[in-house]
Design an enzyme around this catalytic site. Structure first.
Site, PDB file in Angstrom:
ATOM      1  N   SER A 175     100.138 -14.466  98.451  1.00  0.00           N
ATOM      2  CA  SER A 175      99.793 -13.045  98.464  1.00  0.00           C
ATOM      3  C   SER A 175     100.958 -12.171  98.897  1.00  0.00           C
ATOM      4  O   SER A 175     100.920 -10.953  98.713  1.00  0.00           O
ATOM      5  CB  SER A 175      98.610 -12.802  99.408  1.00  0.00           C
ATOM      6  OG  SER A 175      98.947 -13.190 100.733  1.00  0.00           O
ATOM      7  N   HIS A 185      97.433 -14.853  91.783  1.00  0.00           N
ATOM      8  CA  HIS A 185      96.937 -14.347  93.068  1.00  0.00           C
ATOM      9  C   HIS A 185      95.488 -13.907  92.961  1.00  0.00           C
ATOM     10  O   HIS A 185      95.187 -12.847  92.403  1.00  0.00           O
ATOM     11  CB  HIS A 185      97.826 -13.182  93.537  1.00  0.00           C
ATOM     12  CG  HIS A 185      97.388 -12.618  94.849  1.00  0.00           C
ATOM     13  ND1 HIS A 185      97.591 -11.297  95.190  1.00  0.00           N
ATOM     14  CD2 HIS A 185      96.750 -13.181  95.918  1.00  0.00           C
ATOM     15  CE1 HIS A 185      97.102 -11.080  96.403  1.00  0.00           C
ATOM     16  NE2 HIS A 185      96.584 -12.198  96.855  1.00  0.00           N
ATOM     17  N   GLU A 200      95.890 -11.238  90.017  1.00  0.00           N
ATOM     18  CA  GLU A 200      97.240 -10.820  89.649  1.00  0.00           C
ATOM     19  C   GLU A 200      97.993 -12.010  89.072  1.00  0.00           C
ATOM     20  O   GLU A 200      98.068 -13.067  89.716  1.00  0.00           O
ATOM     21  CB  GLU A 200      97.991 -10.281  90.867  1.00  0.00           C
ATOM     22  CG  GLU A 200      97.432  -8.982  91.409  1.00  0.00           C
ATOM     23  CD  GLU A 200      98.171  -8.509  92.647  1.00  0.00           C
ATOM     24  OE1 GLU A 200      98.430  -7.309  92.755  1.00  0.00           O
ATOM     25  OE2 GLU A 200      98.485  -9.356  93.509  1.00  0.00           O
ATOM     26  N   ASN A 217      98.628  -4.927  96.888  1.00  0.00           N
ATOM     27  CA  ASN A 217      99.045  -4.668  98.269  1.00  0.00           C
ATOM     28  C   ASN A 217     100.060  -3.532  98.347  1.00  0.00           C
ATOM     29  O   ASN A 217     100.108  -2.809  99.347  1.00  0.00           O
ATOM     30  CB  ASN A 217      99.612  -5.939  98.898  1.00  0.00           C
ATOM     31  CG  ASN A 217      98.525  -6.929  99.264  1.00  0.00           C
ATOM     32  OD1 ASN A 217      97.400  -6.542  99.553  1.00  0.00           O
ATOM     33  ND2 ASN A 217      98.842  -8.205  99.229  1.00  0.00           N
TER      34      ASN A 217
END
Length: 508
Positions: free
Chosen positions: A126, A147, A159, A197
């Protein structure tokens, strides 16, 4: 072989790591008809994981989300391996071990020696760079990022991240596989924070900046985020849920990865709270206190009684709603001698708006124009009369809305949060880190925003978002508010924020 054909032919996936992420990945793959080889450094953990996944299938069957036969068949596809390097054949290995670069490198180096050349490797990292992990391989073209988000069965986004030397057709093959297991793929670049993120930094860092300026309490920011912006959780609730020992290092990592870009700047607030052990739910105290897992939130203050003092505003719609609620109002270019003045600027503070319009500052309060039918935000500057504030609060409350009273400042609260969300995603689009469509899809699914940030900015208006950012930049001098070129160009050219437009590659 075409990527779609490879994805359909995948019959066996090996999942290494039986923590919550590994179990979730195994659960969705087996449910999709794929045999899953489960492995872990601790063989006993594999048995526990198979039992737990089987229990989840039974629970889904009891709720009618799959039949008992389907649950039994899916459980039967879970194969226990005593050794992660078992020579048993598979098509794909998905690594879901602890987030440590050396651990992942050593694992993939060993897998390369144990698995035939046709086996594809994927890391569920991550925060680590896929390219950095791939340096352990003699053939780094075999590895890409895959991900998933926790909890995997419920969080439908994945992802897909190619490293610098990932085989050209591998990302599309993995995208097709993600769709096969019932999830939604987005393609992200191998940059700090990947897509989700990185995009999430806008809300989090700006909410901490608002707190640092003492404009509002965490409870007030969260209430505005939920009721005005429509977020499922406010930023401080979210940080308590994810825990500061996860959130703060992620902020520092992304900030360092972009070499100190001011728009991604972390806050000393979370550093000190992390060191104090105020991590959030899991420690019983963060920005909120928790008793038996339940958040303890201070009740909102009760609004004062309505007075007969008239209200003037520069917003006709606001005056209409006040009049309908029985509040005496004044209309015209300027407020009368006794009237309360409510100004509704974008980007600017109520005080600066009052001075610019030559209004009597002691009778002026601000109302965020992004206020909704559920909640409005009233801002208070140092020169306003206290009785004026209480009368304005009572008048707004008479419309049936909750009223949050905060300190006056440029951009108020909701505008600042929204502008940060939109601008951060505009930077991602500008740098071609993901397509506009994937940015909106990823943020909507993974972060629970009511709409994608570029779509959201388009709905509110690119020119309006730009006005907020430029006013903040001018008032504070802080480069964190510099607007993205993507935003500026599209505002100037009248183009949608959520479309790429004509590119050089379109004409060459």
């Amino acid at each position: 072989m075409l990527p779609g054909e490879w994805a359909e032919r995948v019959s066996t996936v090996r999942v290494i790591g039986t923590g919550v992420m590994g179990r979730g990945i195994a659960q969705i793959c087996a449910a999709a008809g794929i045999t899953v080889q489960l492995a872990d450094a601790r063989p006993e953990a594999v048995t526990t994981a198979v039992t737990e996944i089987g229990r989840m299938y039974d629970k889904l069957a009891s709720k009618g989300r799959m039949s008992a036969e389907q649950a039994e068949a899916a459980t039967g596809r879970l194969v226990q391996l005593a050794d992660p390097l078992d020579p048993a054949d598979c098509d794909l290995v998905v690594e879901a071990v602890r987030e440590d670069l050396q651990t992942k490198r050593e694992l993939f180096a060993a897998l390369e020696g144990a698995c035939p050349q046709h086996v594809v490797f994927a890391t569920n990292t991550s925060s680590l760079q896929v390219t950095s992990i791939a340096t352990a391989l003699q053939d780094p073209s075999r590895l890409a990022g895959l991900h998933f988000f926790n909890p995997v069965p419920l969080m439908r986004l994945v992802e897909v991240i190619p490293g610098a030397r990932t085989a050209e057709d591998l990302p599309e093959a993995l995208i097709a596989l993600v769709r096969r297991v019932g999830h939604t793929p987005v393609r992200a670049t191998d940059t700090p924070g990947f897509l989700v993120n990185h995009a999430g930094r806008g809300l989090i860092t700006e909410s901490l900046q608002i707190l640092a300026e003492d404009l509002a309490t965490p409870e007030d920011v969260d209430r505005i985020a939920r009721d005005v912006l429509g977020l499922r959780m406010g930023p401080f609730e979210l940080m308590d849920l994810t825990a500061l020992d996860v959130t703060h290092p992620a902020m520092e990592s992304i900030f360092a990865g972009y070499y100190g870009d001011p728009r991604l700047r972390p806050s000393p607030i979370t550093r000190s709270r992390l060191e104090a052990g105020l991590l959030g739910r899991k420690t019983g105290e963060g920005f909120y206190r928790y008793e038996d897992g339940a958040k303890q939130e201070r009740p909102e203050p009760v609004a004062p009684e309505l007075t007969d003092r008239p209200v003037w505003s520069d917003d006709a719609a606001l005056l209409d709603s006040l009049a309908e609620a029985g509040v005496p109002v004044e209309r015209g270019d300027d407020p009368g001698e006794s009237a309360i003045a409510l100004v509704t600027p974008y980007g600017h503070s109520a005080a600066s708006a009052a001075l610019s319009a030559r209004l009597p500052v002691d009778r002026v309060c601000g109302v965020d124009p992004l206020s909704t039918s559920e909640r409005c935000t009233l801002t208070v500057h140092p020169a306003v009369d206290r009785d004026v504030v209480r009368a304005a609060w009572a008048a707004l409350a008479a419309t049936g809305r909750a009223v949050t009273v905060v300190r006056d400042g440029p951009g108020m609260i909701a505008q600042r949060l929204l502008a940060a969300i939109v601008n951060t995603s505009c930077f991602i689009a500008e740098q071609r880190l993901a397509t506009p469509e994937d940015i909106d899809t990823a943020v909507r699914l993974a972060l629970g925003y009511p709409r994608g940030p570029l779509e959201w900015g388009e709905q509110v208006g690119a020119r309006r978002i730009l006005t907020v950012l430029r006013a903040l930049h001018s008032a504070t001098g802080d480069p964190r508010y510099r607007p993205s070129r993507w935003l500026v160009e599209r505002a100037d050219l009248g183009l949608p924020l959520d479309e790429t437009g004509t590119a050089v590659t379109d004409v060459l």
